[in-house]
Design a protein around this motif. Structure first.
Motif, PDB file in Angstrom:
ATOM      1  N   ALA A  46      -8.644  16.618  44.840  1.00 55.31           N
ATOM      2  CA  ALA A  46      -9.789  17.717  44.329  1.00 55.31           C
ATOM      3  C   ALA A  46     -11.009  17.709  45.216  1.00 55.31           C
ATOM      4  CB  ALA A  46     -10.069  17.299  43.027  1.00 55.31           C
ATOM      5  N   ALA A  47     -11.448  16.466  45.720  1.00 45.41           N
ATOM      6  CA  ALA A  47     -12.851  16.375  46.407  1.00 45.41           C
ATOM      7  C   ALA A  47     -12.564  17.184  47.733  1.00 45.41           C
ATOM      8  CB  ALA A  47     -13.187  15.081  46.654  1.00 45.41           C
ATOM      9  N   ARG A  48     -11.291  17.250  48.432  1.00 48.11           N
ATOM     10  CA  ARG A  48     -11.188  17.893  49.519  1.00 48.11           C
ATOM     11  C   ARG A  48     -11.004  19.334  49.403  1.00 48.11           C
ATOM     12  NH1 ARG A  48      -9.362  14.687  53.943  1.00 48.11           N
ATOM     13  NH2 ARG A  48      -8.926  16.501  54.997  1.00 48.11           N
ATOM     14  N   GLY A  49     -11.228  19.965  48.181  1.00 45.58           N
ATOM     15  CA  GLY A  49     -10.864  21.293  47.870  1.00 45.58           C
ATOM     16  C   GLY A  49      -9.553  21.719  47.720  1.00 45.58           C
ATOM     17  N   ALA A  50      -8.753  20.966  47.643  1.00 42.02           N
ATOM     18  CA  ALA A  50      -7.301  21.339  47.225  1.00 42.02           C
ATOM     19  C   ALA A  50      -6.910  21.273  45.683  1.00 42.02           C
ATOM     20  CB  ALA A  50      -6.082  20.361  48.036  1.00 42.02           C
ATOM     21  N   THR A  51      -5.973  21.823  45.222  1.00 42.15           N
ATOM     22  CA  THR A  51      -5.799  21.947  43.707  1.00 42.15           C
ATOM     23  C   THR A  51      -4.691  21.273  43.422  1.00 42.15           C
ATOM     24  OG1 THR A  51      -6.397  24.280  43.739  1.00 42.15           O
ATOM     25  CG2 THR A  51      -5.013  23.424  41.809  1.00 42.15           C
ATOM     26  N   PRO A  52      -5.157  19.960  42.859  1.00 43.49           N
ATOM     27  CA  PRO A  52      -4.138  18.833  42.209  1.00 43.49           C
ATOM     28  C   PRO A  52      -3.288  19.476  41.299  1.00 43.49           C
ATOM     29  CG  PRO A  52      -6.298  18.079  42.054  1.00 43.49           C
ATOM     30  CD  PRO A  52      -6.311  19.414  42.256  1.00 43.49           C
ATOM     31  N   LEU A  53      -1.844  19.274  41.250  1.00 44.02           N
ATOM     32  CA  LEU A  53      -1.015  19.587  40.261  1.00 44.02           C
ATOM     33  C   LEU A  53      -0.566  18.233  39.541  1.00 44.02           C
ATOM     34  CD1 LEU A  53       0.868  21.422  38.366  1.00 44.02           C
ATOM     35  CD2 LEU A  53       2.485  21.027  40.321  1.00 44.02           C
ATOM     36  N   LEU A  54      -1.163  17.839  38.452  1.00 44.95           N
ATOM     37  CA  LEU A  54      -1.125  16.622  37.835  1.00 44.95           C
ATOM     38  C   LEU A  54       0.251  16.529  36.833  1.00 44.95           C
ATOM     39  CD1 LEU A  54      -4.734  16.445  36.835  1.00 44.95           C
ATOM     40  CD2 LEU A  54      -3.877  15.576  39.098  1.00 44.95           C
ATOM     41  N   LEU A  55       1.175  15.585  37.262  1.00 43.23           N
ATOM     42  CA  LEU A  55       2.412  15.373  36.600  1.00 43.23           C
ATOM     43  C   LEU A  55       2.333  14.139  36.055  1.00 43.23           C
ATOM     44  CD1 LEU A  55       4.746  17.365  38.846  1.00 43.23           C
ATOM     45  CD2 LEU A  55       3.222  18.349  36.868  1.00 43.23           C
ATOM     46  N   ALA A  56       2.525  13.794  34.761  1.00 41.62           N
ATOM     47  CA  ALA A  56       2.712  12.480  34.300  1.00 41.62           C
ATOM     48  C   ALA A  56       3.304  12.647  32.699  1.00 41.62           C
ATOM     49  CB  ALA A  56       1.409  11.883  34.088  1.00 41.62           C
ATOM     50  N   ARG A  57       3.717  11.548  32.307  1.00 39.27           N
ATOM     51  CA  ARG A  57       4.191  11.479  31.034  1.00 39.27           C
ATOM     52  C   ARG A  57       3.285  11.377  29.866  1.00 39.27           C
ATOM     53  NH1 ARG A  57       9.053   6.875  31.024  1.00 39.27           N
ATOM     54  NH2 ARG A  57       7.063   5.597  31.690  1.00 39.27           N
TER      55      ARG A  57
ATOM     56  N   GLY B 263      -4.756  24.157  49.430  1.00 40.24           N
ATOM     57  CA  GLY B 263      -3.478  24.531  48.963  1.00 40.24           C
ATOM     58  C   GLY B 263      -3.342  23.580  47.500  1.00 40.24           C
ATOM     59  N   ARG B 264      -2.083  23.656  47.175  1.00 39.32           N
ATOM     60  CA  ARG B 264      -1.701  22.816  45.855  1.00 39.32           C
ATOM     61  C   ARG B 264      -0.963  21.827  46.309  1.00 39.32           C
ATOM     62  NH1 ARG B 264       2.545  25.035  42.346  1.00 39.32           N
ATOM     63  NH2 ARG B 264       1.814  24.857  40.042  1.00 39.32           N
ATOM     64  N   VAL B 265      -1.617  20.656  45.566  1.00 37.55           N
ATOM     65  CA  VAL B 265      -0.617  19.174  45.694  1.00 37.55           C
ATOM     66  C   VAL B 265      -0.103  18.538  44.552  1.00 37.55           C
ATOM     67  CG1 VAL B 265      -0.993  16.855  47.013  1.00 37.55           C
ATOM     68  CG2 VAL B 265      -2.313  19.006  47.924  1.00 37.55           C
ATOM     69  N   ALA B 266       1.008  18.552  44.660  1.00 38.53           N
ATOM     70  CA  ALA B 266       1.677  17.902  43.349  1.00 38.53           C
ATOM     71  C   ALA B 266       1.491  16.535  43.465  1.00 38.53           C
ATOM     72  CB  ALA B 266       3.225  18.194  43.436  1.00 38.53           C
TER      73      ALA B 266
END
Length: 239
Positions: free
Chosen positions: A23-34, A3-6
């Motif tokens: 990402a290495a586990r096959g999930a989709t990282p949702l990267l949030l930062a300033r 799935g998608r992980v924020a």
């Protein structure tokens, strides 16, 4: 983990280490930062990652950034405000609470419906300073203690659909901790205060966060877990 992980605060030391693990586990990282430059560099490193520049203290922007399906959320944002109590202002207390506690609450509130649909998981971050009293930590200690209270309250309210846990690290070698770690003598002195006499590494903290977000932690919720070299619960051999 699928799935998608924020990951909020994705460009910090722990956030970036967690993003790589997700990402290495096959999930989709949702990267949030300033920071746009750091965010772009991390996203380029992780094919398939999504990213968005966001200030987590902007509730409307935060809600927009967290739209869409989510199976996990890690709030890796934090601050280290160190001042003598006599010089700690009302603004210092409010800023620490707003960034560390209120923004975490708003993030979970925005993501909760999608997390519930996915039977997902939340990881928040406290600090060893929430339970072990340290001088000059009044603002950040209070804010992080509030994060721990928030974590168990949300774990109760969102169960059984969403698991919520909290990690409480001691001093870890990250960019935010550089004022305390860049001086070798100071870093060594702090390291020796731990029963395991060294500072933490970002990936050691991220490893626990990855586990708590994943299915192997499916019966774990409402926990405050220390990654602190024993500092919160053990005395040194001479202590």
């Amino acid at each position: 983990m699928q799935g998608r992980v924020a990951i909020l605060g994705a460009t910090g030391g722990i956030g970036a280490a967690l993003a790589r693990r997700v990402a290495a586990r096959g999930a989709t990282p949702l990267l949030l930062a300033r920071d746009p430059a750091r965010l772009a560099a991390l996203a380029a490193e992780l094919p398939g990652a999504e990213s968005q520049v966001v200030d987590v203290t902007d509730s409307a922007a935060l809600k927009s950034a967290l739209a869409g399906p989510l199976s996990g959320l890690a709030f890796c944002v934090g601050s280290i405000i160190l001042k003598p109590f006599a010089r700690t202002s009302e603004a210092d207390f409010l800023d620490a609470f707003r960034l560390n506690t209120l923004a975490a609450a708003m993030a979970v509130q925005a993501a909760a419906p999608e997390l519930a649909r996915a039977q997902g998981s939340v990881v928040l971050f406290s600090s060893v300073a929430a339970r072990a009293g340290f001088a000059m930590h009044a603002a950040i200690g209070a804010a992080k203690a509030a994060v721990e209270g928030l974590s168990v309250a949300l774990a109760a309210e969102l169960a059984p659909a969403v698991r919520v846990n909290c990690i409480a690290p001691s001093l870890t070698r990250t960019r935010i901790a550089e004022p305390l770690t860049k001086n070798p003598a100071m870093a060594e002195a702090i390291a020796k205060l731990h029963p395991i006499p060294r500072l933490g590494e970002a990936d050691e903290v991220a490893a626990l966060a990855e586990f708590l977000l994943g299915p192997d932690a499916g019966w774990i919720t409402g926990q405050i877990m220390a990654v602190d070299g024993g500092r919160s619960s053990l005395r040194g051999k001479g202590g």
